[in-house]
Design a protein around this motif. Structure first.
Motif, PDB file in Angstrom:
ATOM      1  N   UNK A 109       9.280  56.480  33.892  1.00  0.00           N
ATOM      2  CA  UNK A 109       9.109  55.489  32.899  1.00  0.00           C
ATOM      3  C   UNK A 109      10.023  55.560  31.769  1.00  0.00           C
ATOM      4  N   UNK A 110       9.995  56.828  31.028  1.00  0.00           N
ATOM      5  CA  UNK A 110      11.495  57.473  30.081  1.00  0.00           C
ATOM      6  C   UNK A 110      12.472  57.094  30.301  1.00  0.00           C
ATOM      7  N   UNK A 111      13.223  56.732  31.415  1.00  0.00           N
ATOM      8  CA  UNK A 111      14.243  56.422  32.183  1.00  0.00           C
ATOM      9  C   UNK A 111      14.876  54.897  32.485  1.00  0.00           C
ATOM     10  N   UNK A 112      13.637  53.963  32.504  1.00  0.00           N
ATOM     11  CA  UNK A 112      13.814  53.113  33.205  1.00  0.00           C
ATOM     12  C   UNK A 112      14.211  51.877  32.543  1.00  0.00           C
ATOM     13  N   UNK A 136      27.336  56.041  20.307  1.00  0.00           N
ATOM     14  CA  UNK A 136      26.010  56.644  20.274  1.00  0.00           C
ATOM     15  C   UNK A 136      24.761  57.202  21.170  1.00  0.00           C
ATOM     16  N   UNK A 137      23.799  58.348  19.813  1.00  0.00           N
ATOM     17  CA  UNK A 137      23.562  59.466  20.597  1.00  0.00           C
ATOM     18  C   UNK A 137      22.427  59.844  20.000  1.00  0.00           C
ATOM     19  N   UNK A 138      21.563  59.737  21.084  1.00  0.00           N
ATOM     20  CA  UNK A 138      20.032  59.915  20.039  1.00  0.00           C
ATOM     21  C   UNK A 138      19.435  60.604  20.521  1.00  0.00           C
ATOM     22  N   UNK A 139      18.975  62.155  19.785  1.00  0.00           N
ATOM     23  CA  UNK A 139      18.301  63.511  19.628  1.00  0.00           C
ATOM     24  C   UNK A 139      17.606  62.829  19.954  1.00  0.00           C
ATOM     25  N   UNK A 140      16.754  63.323  21.453  1.00  0.00           N
ATOM     26  CA  UNK A 140      15.254  63.503  21.480  1.00  0.00           C
ATOM     27  C   UNK A 140      14.427  64.411  21.766  1.00  0.00           C
ATOM     28  N   UNK A 141      14.266  65.584  23.324  1.00  0.00           N
ATOM     29  CA  UNK A 141      13.142  66.637  22.385  1.00  0.00           C
ATOM     30  C   UNK A 141      13.356  66.381  24.096  1.00  0.00           C
ATOM     31  N   UNK A 142      11.851  67.145  24.669  1.00  0.00           N
ATOM     32  CA  UNK A 142      11.445  67.381  26.146  1.00  0.00           C
ATOM     33  C   UNK A 142       9.974  65.983  26.638  1.00  0.00           C
ATOM     34  N   UNK A 143       9.696  65.650  25.494  1.00  0.00           N
ATOM     35  CA  UNK A 143       8.952  65.148  25.701  1.00  0.00           C
ATOM     36  C   UNK A 143       9.392  63.616  26.675  1.00  0.00           C
ATOM     37  N   UNK A 144      10.572  63.574  26.779  1.00  0.00           N
ATOM     38  CA  UNK A 144      10.857  62.194  27.978  1.00  0.00           C
ATOM     39  C   UNK A 144      10.571  62.865  29.364  1.00  0.00           C
ATOM     40  N   UNK A 145       9.840  64.368  29.580  1.00  0.00           N
ATOM     41  CA  UNK A 145       9.574  64.781  31.003  1.00  0.00           C
ATOM     42  C   UNK A 145       8.239  64.666  30.814  1.00  0.00           C
ATOM     43  N   UNK A 146       6.799  64.690  30.126  1.00  0.00           N
ATOM     44  CA  UNK A 146       6.100  64.340  30.061  1.00  0.00           C
ATOM     45  C   UNK A 146       5.149  62.912  29.602  1.00  0.00           C
ATOM     46  N   UNK A 178      15.642  57.759  23.779  1.00  0.00           N
ATOM     47  CA  UNK A 178      15.819  57.700  25.735  1.00  0.00           C
ATOM     48  C   UNK A 178      16.116  56.430  25.984  1.00  0.00           C
ATOM     49  N   UNK A 179      15.063  55.373  25.830  1.00  0.00           N
ATOM     50  CA  UNK A 179      14.099  53.982  26.195  1.00  0.00           C
ATOM     51  C   UNK A 179      15.804  52.600  25.712  1.00  0.00           C
ATOM     52  N   UNK A 180      16.029  52.760  24.103  1.00  0.00           N
ATOM     53  CA  UNK A 180      16.948  52.544  23.514  1.00  0.00           C
ATOM     54  C   UNK A 180      18.151  52.389  23.514  1.00  0.00           C
ATOM     55  N   UNK A 181      18.975  53.696  24.169  1.00  0.00           N
ATOM     56  CA  UNK A 181      20.180  53.962  24.650  1.00  0.00           C
ATOM     57  C   UNK A 181      20.094  53.150  25.776  1.00  0.00           C
ATOM     58  N   UNK A 182      18.761  53.658  26.542  1.00  0.00           N
ATOM     59  CA  UNK A 182      19.532  52.499  27.943  1.00  0.00           C
ATOM     60  C   UNK A 182      19.532  51.238  27.602  1.00  0.00           C
ATOM     61  N   UNK A 183      18.870  50.577  27.216  1.00  0.00           N
ATOM     62  CA  UNK A 183      19.044  49.119  26.300  1.00  0.00           C
ATOM     63  C   UNK A 183      19.887  48.483  26.022  1.00  0.00           C
ATOM     64  N   UNK A 184      20.591  49.679  25.271  1.00  0.00           N
ATOM     65  CA  UNK A 184      21.970  49.491  24.744  1.00  0.00           C
ATOM     66  C   UNK A 184      23.140  49.696  25.674  1.00  0.00           C
ATOM     67  N   UNK A 185      23.243  50.413  26.253  1.00  0.00           N
ATOM     68  CA  UNK A 185      24.046  50.677  27.357  1.00  0.00           C
ATOM     69  C   UNK A 185      24.401  49.298  27.653  1.00  0.00           C
ATOM     70  N   UNK A 186      22.938  48.734  27.980  1.00  0.00           N
ATOM     71  CA  UNK A 186      23.254  47.143  28.948  1.00  0.00           C
ATOM     72  C   UNK A 186      23.763  46.393  28.628  1.00  0.00           C
ATOM     73  N   UNK A 187      24.183  46.360  26.469  1.00  0.00           N
ATOM     74  CA  UNK A 187      24.238  45.052  26.203  1.00  0.00           C
ATOM     75  C   UNK A 187      25.735  45.608  25.369  1.00  0.00           C
ATOM     76  N   UNK A 188      26.364  46.786  24.946  1.00  0.00           N
ATOM     77  CA  UNK A 188      27.534  47.043  24.794  1.00  0.00           C
ATOM     78  C   UNK A 188      28.750  48.208  25.718  1.00  0.00           C
ATOM     79  N   UNK A 189      28.110  48.431  27.003  1.00  0.00           N
ATOM     80  CA  UNK A 189      28.826  49.343  27.818  1.00  0.00           C
ATOM     81  C   UNK A 189      29.746  48.653  28.364  1.00  0.00           C
ATOM     82  N   UNK A 190      29.578  47.856  29.036  1.00  0.00           N
ATOM     83  CA  UNK A 190      30.348  46.739  30.173  1.00  0.00           C
ATOM     84  C   UNK A 190      31.089  45.997  28.679  1.00  0.00           C
ATOM     85  N   UNK A 191      31.234  45.376  27.878  1.00  0.00           N
ATOM     86  CA  UNK A 191      31.006  44.185  27.178  1.00  0.00           C
ATOM     87  C   UNK A 191      32.427  44.491  26.170  1.00  0.00           C
ATOM     88  N   UNK A 192      31.463  46.426  25.530  1.00  0.00           N
ATOM     89  CA  UNK A 192      31.927  47.171  23.800  1.00  0.00           C
ATOM     90  C   UNK A 192      32.971  48.288  24.477  1.00  0.00           C
TER      91      UNK A 192
END
Length: 367
Positions: free
Chosen positions: A343-346, A175-185, A240-254
């Motif tokens: 905070x954008x990758x927490x 699952x790929x989420x197209x973001x922007x430069x916003x997470x840098x600031x 970006x945060x959605x992808x991190x939350x998703x990984x914690x739920x579906x990467x190891x398990x699925x």
């Protein structure tokens, strides 16, 4: 061990077609869905690159059926053997998202989804606007719509990941989420996601980066409540945060991997709502050399790397000395980037966003 990419030579000049050719085996025979596809955007360039390597199915999702059909006809002229499928999807409407997801789940001839590219987006809506569900429109469209759609079609992503794991390719379903430069600031505006409050009254950690807004032509951003760019920024941090939350739920398990990215800056229809003052201010930034445009094909390249590079994986801990969580969650110029605001990758911020998102769609998701 940190994530890495397998092609360190890829950069801001790399084309999506180059990336597709390098990872052709990850595309051929696969089912791929891309949201936000129109001829003048990176969604189409992304679709074009995937189509070049003979996927089994390429599903193009968008809110304008005639624009989707225009894209399908253009793709057919170059790559006629691919099975193209349109999907009507208005991400600003939870009702539309649920209808689209139900339709996709009903397609018995497409039992799995191998790659989902959440590429659709809106930007710089001039005045504060709420969606039909009562959510600020950038956040509703760019994040909540994708959050809901991704979770609703999860059974077909899990079916793909199960087959991939059996074949020894855990993490190939993405699952790929197209973001922007916003997470840098930027970061989330937790106490005021709908922009009701004056910026300077917010907790300090939630206040916008005022220098950026001044550069973009805003006078006294501290005294405003809604800033068009900040609406966009919050939604792109959420990607970006959605992808991190998703990984914690579906990467190891699925074995489903989610990656976020900045595609670069292209001349697309995304800026169609931008004010004259902002256009002039941003024009000055380009003239100074601070930013530069890239082609749509180059803009789609990082999405292809995120979707296909086998070196990427989910994990925490960062690279040596990075002090960062979720290393590899954010790509820029076809490579892992460590410039994101912490905070954008927490992981903690990602969990908070997951809870808020479930609340806003009125449904909990557990996989």
């Amino acid at each position: 061990m940190a994530s890495t990419t397998t092609h360190p030579e890829f950069n801001d000049q790399t084309s999506a077609l180059e990336v597709a050719k390098a990872f052709a085996s990850g595309i051929t025979g696969k089912t791929i869905i891309i949201t936000g596809v129109n001829k003048n955007g990176i969604g189409f360039s992304t679709a074009e690159a995937f189509a070049s390597q003979s996927p089994a199915h390429l599903i193009l999702a968008g809110r304008n059926p005639s624009k989707i059909q225009e894209c399908i006809e253009a793709l057919k002229s170059s790559y006629p053997t691919v099975n193209y499928r349109p999907l009507n999807l208005d991400l600003s409407s939870q009702k539309s998202v649920r209808t689209a997801a139900s339709e996709l789940l009903y397609w018995s001839d497409i039992p799995t989804i191998d790659i989902l590219i959440n590429s659709a987006g809106v930007m710089n809506i001039p005045s504060r606007t709420l969606s039909e569900d009562g959510i600020e429109l950038h956040f509703a469209t760019n994040h909540i719509g994708h959050f809901l759609f991704t979770n609703l079609i999860m059974p077909k992503l899990i079916a793909s990941a199960t087959a991939a794991a059996a074949a020894g390719t855990k993490g190939a379903t993405r699952v790929i989420n197209v973001s922007s430069l916003s997470p840098t600031f930027a970061s989330m505006r937790w106490s005021d996601v709908n922009f009701d409050k004056v910026n300077k009254t917010l907790p300090e950690a939630e206040q916008p980066n005022y220098d950026v807004h001044r550069q973009w032509g805003t006078v006294s951003p501290e005294d405003a409540s809604y800033l068009p760019l900040e609406g966009y920024n919050q939604s792109k941090v959420a990607n970006i945060l959605f992808g991190i939350g998703l990984n914690s739920r579906v990467f190891e398990k699925h074995g489903i991997l989610s990656v976020g990215l900045h595609p670069g800056i292209m001349q697309t229809e995304l800026s169609r709502s931008t004010s004259k003052e902002t256009i002039e201010a941003v024009g000055a930034l380009f003239a100074s050399g601070m930013f530069k445009f890239r082609s749509l094909d180059q803009g789609a390249a990082t999405s292809l790397v995120a979707a296909l590079d086998g070196g990427l994986r989910a994990g925490e801990g960062g690279g040596e000395g990075s002090g960062r969580e979720n290393w590899g969650a954010y790509l820029v110029d076809c490579q892992i980037n460590d410039r994101a605001n912490p905070l954008a990758v927490s992981s903690a911020e990602a969990e908070r966003l997951w809870g808020l998102s479930e609340e806003l769609v009125g449904e909990k998701f557990a996989w």
